[in-house]
Design a protein around this motif. Structure first.
Motif, mmCIF file in Angstrom:
data_model
loop_
_atom_site.group_PDB
_atom_site.id
_atom_site.type_symbol
_atom_site.label_atom_id
_atom_site.label_comp_id
_atom_site.label_asym_id
_atom_site.label_seq_id
_atom_site.Cartn_x
_atom_site.Cartn_y
_atom_site.Cartn_z
ATOM 1 N N ASP A 20 0.827 -1.210 0.000
ATOM 2 C CA ASP A 20 0.000 0.000 0.000
ATOM 3 C C ASP A 20 0.868 1.271 0.000
ATOM 4 O O ASP A 20 0.831 2.079 0.928
ATOM 5 C CB ASP A 20 -0.961 -0.010 1.195
ATOM 6 N N LEU A 21 1.648 1.413 -1.066
ATOM 7 C CA LEU A 21 2.585 2.543 -1.191
ATOM 8 C C LEU A 21 1.874 3.892 -1.032
ATOM 9 O O LEU A 21 2.376 4.807 -0.374
ATOM 10 C CB LEU A 21 3.296 2.469 -2.555
ATOM 11 N N LYS A 22 0.662 3.980 -1.614
ATOM 12 C CA LYS A 22 -0.080 5.250 -1.560
ATOM 13 C C LYS A 22 -0.340 5.686 -0.123
ATOM 14 O O LYS A 22 -0.246 6.864 0.216
ATOM 15 C CB LYS A 22 -1.436 5.054 -2.259
ATOM 16 N N LYS A 23 -0.698 4.697 0.713
ATOM 17 C CA LYS A 23 -0.991 5.004 2.116
ATOM 18 C C LYS A 23 0.259 5.590 2.790
ATOM 19 O O LYS A 23 0.172 6.528 3.588
ATOM 20 C CB LYS A 23 -1.431 3.726 2.832
ATOM 21 N N VAL A 24 1.422 5.036 2.436
ATOM 22 C CA VAL A 24 2.682 5.508 3.032
ATOM 23 C C VAL A 24 3.030 6.904 2.507
ATOM 24 O O VAL A 24 3.342 7.815 3.276
ATOM 25 C CB VAL A 24 3.830 4.503 2.729
ATOM 26 N N THR A 25 2.958 7.086 1.174
ATOM 27 C CA THR A 25 3.396 8.368 0.592
ATOM 28 C C THR A 25 2.469 9.512 0.988
ATOM 29 O O THR A 25 2.906 10.659 1.089
ATOM 30 C CB THR A 25 3.485 8.300 -0.948
ATOM 31 N N LYS A 26 1.197 9.178 1.238
ATOM 32 C CA LYS A 26 0.225 10.248 1.552
ATOM 33 C C LYS A 26 0.446 10.871 2.918
ATOM 34 O O LYS A 26 -0.137 11.892 3.249
ATOM 35 C CB LYS A 26 -1.209 9.724 1.423
ATOM 36 N N ARG A 27 1.288 10.227 3.745
ATOM 37 C CA ARG A 27 1.568 10.878 5.034
ATOM 38 C C ARG A 27 2.805 11.788 4.964
ATOM 39 O O ARG A 27 3.160 12.447 5.941
ATOM 40 C CB ARG A 27 1.668 9.859 6.161
ATOM 41 N N ALA A 28 3.448 11.855 3.783
ATOM 42 C CA ALA A 28 4.702 12.615 3.682
ATOM 43 C C ALA A 28 4.478 14.121 3.589
ATOM 44 O O ALA A 28 3.728 14.607 2.736
ATOM 45 C CB ALA A 28 5.479 12.155 2.453
ATOM 46 N N ASP A 29 5.167 14.869 4.486
ATOM 47 C CA ASP A 29 5.270 16.319 4.293
ATOM 48 C C ASP A 29 6.317 16.590 3.211
ATOM 49 O O ASP A 29 6.223 17.546 2.459
ATOM 50 C CB ASP A 29 5.738 17.005 5.589
ATOM 51 N N ILE A 30 7.363 15.720 3.227
ATOM 52 C CA ILE A 30 8.415 15.817 2.202
ATOM 53 C C ILE A 30 8.529 14.444 1.559
ATOM 54 O O ILE A 30 8.830 13.449 2.233
ATOM 55 C CB ILE A 30 9.773 16.233 2.831
#
Ligand SMILES: Nc1nc2c(c(=O)[nH]1)N[C@@H](CN(C=O)c1ccc(C(=O)N[C@@H](CCC(=O)O)C(=O)O)cc1)CN2
Length: 280
Positions: A192-202
């Protein structure tokens, strides 16, 4: 949306380095870089030319050793030994990738760690890990500089790095950790890459797939750094990020070309200066 102009920022840094090189010259310190290129990879030829031009601009002498594709491991190691022993040479870099028949790790480990201006030698990787002053790998170091010079605070931010290569992903994560970000490394096996990337400020993307990251992977207001570089059928360059859709959501984003790439070359110059200052 802020466009993070790597070409402009790297130009500013190059001018700072040029001044420093001139001051060192006045003190009788000349800086020389040896660039080793093996084979005829067209992209490597462009990058080596960019490095030569940048050296010339700031007043660093560069000497390119262009070796034929069929060069053997022993011949390459012999050249590295010769450059290690040469007192006139402050920095050595071997342009990657090397042809398949050569052992990249053995070659990089053979470079004197005091001349390792790419920051790839295990001694320098170790020093970076424990926060000791050393040569930092050029692309990750350039990215930290880009983010800082854009006025973005890194400390306390959620940073997601996609990619775990020795050249970009792993050192990138270390440098962001040093800047007090909370760091996650994602990669090809991440669920679930999207779930991980969506928490990124950077969000720092080095996934190696053209335009892979679309707007639905990105949090509103994020800073997105694109490390990818791909050439399409029309000879046009693009990154790992779908710039048109993603840029509508970001606070700031790097373009390709003109983002991270020019910083890689500029940080190499900074490492050459560091080598001359620390180890002459
Ligand atoms: N020994 C090394 N080999 C490689 C490194 C490295 O840091 N050390 N990194 C990459 C390639 N690289 C530098 O060597 C590099 C990549 C891209 C650019 C750059 O300026 N890109 C431009 C576009 C240039 C083009 O027309 O293709 C941009 O993004 O604007 C510079 C250096 C792998 N090998």
């Amino acid at each position: 949306m802020k466009l993070i102009d790597g070409k402009k920022i790297s130009g500013e840094i190059k001018d700072e380095i040029k001044e420093e090189v001139a001051k060192l010259k006045e003190q009788g310190i000349d800086i020389a870089l040896a660039v080793v290129k093996v084979g005829e990879d067209p992209a490597s030829a462009v990058y080596v030319r960019n490095k030569e031009k940048a050296c010339e601009y700031v007043g660093i002498k560069s000497i390119t050793y262009a070796l034929k594709e069929e060069t053997t491991q022993d011949e390459l190691l012999e050249l590295i030994d010769k450059l290690n022993a040469d007192k006139e040479i402050n920095g050595i870099l071997v342009q990657l990738p090397l042809p398949k028949h050569l052992d990249e790790t053995e070659v990089l480990n053979r470079i004197d760690s005091k001349k390792d201006v790419d920051g790839f030698h295990p001694m320098n990787v170790g020093k970076m890990m424990i926060g000791e002053e050393t040569f930092l790998p050029c692309t990750p170091a350039g990215i930290v500089e880009l983010i800082k010079r854009t006025g973005v605070e890194i400390s306390g931010k959620e940073c997601v790095v996609i990619g775990r290569s020795n050249i970009v992903g792993k050192p990138m994560a270390m440098l962001m950790l040093k800047e007090n970000a909370t760091v996650t490394i994602a990669h090809s096996r991440t669920k679930d890459l999207k779930k991980v990337t969506k928490r990124a400020d950077i969000l720092i993307v080095a996934i190696g797939k053209p335009k892979f990251i679309t707007a639905d992977y990105v949090k509103e207001g994020a800073v997105v750094i694109d490390v990818g570089i791909h050439r399409n059928e029309d000879n046009k360059l693009c990154g790992d990020v779908d710039f048109d859709s993603v840029s509508e959501k970001t606070y700031a984003i790097t373009p390709v070309p003109g983002g991270v790439g020019p910083m890689t070359v500029t940080m190499l110059l900074a490492n050459c200066v560091r080598s001359a200052k620390l180890f002459r």
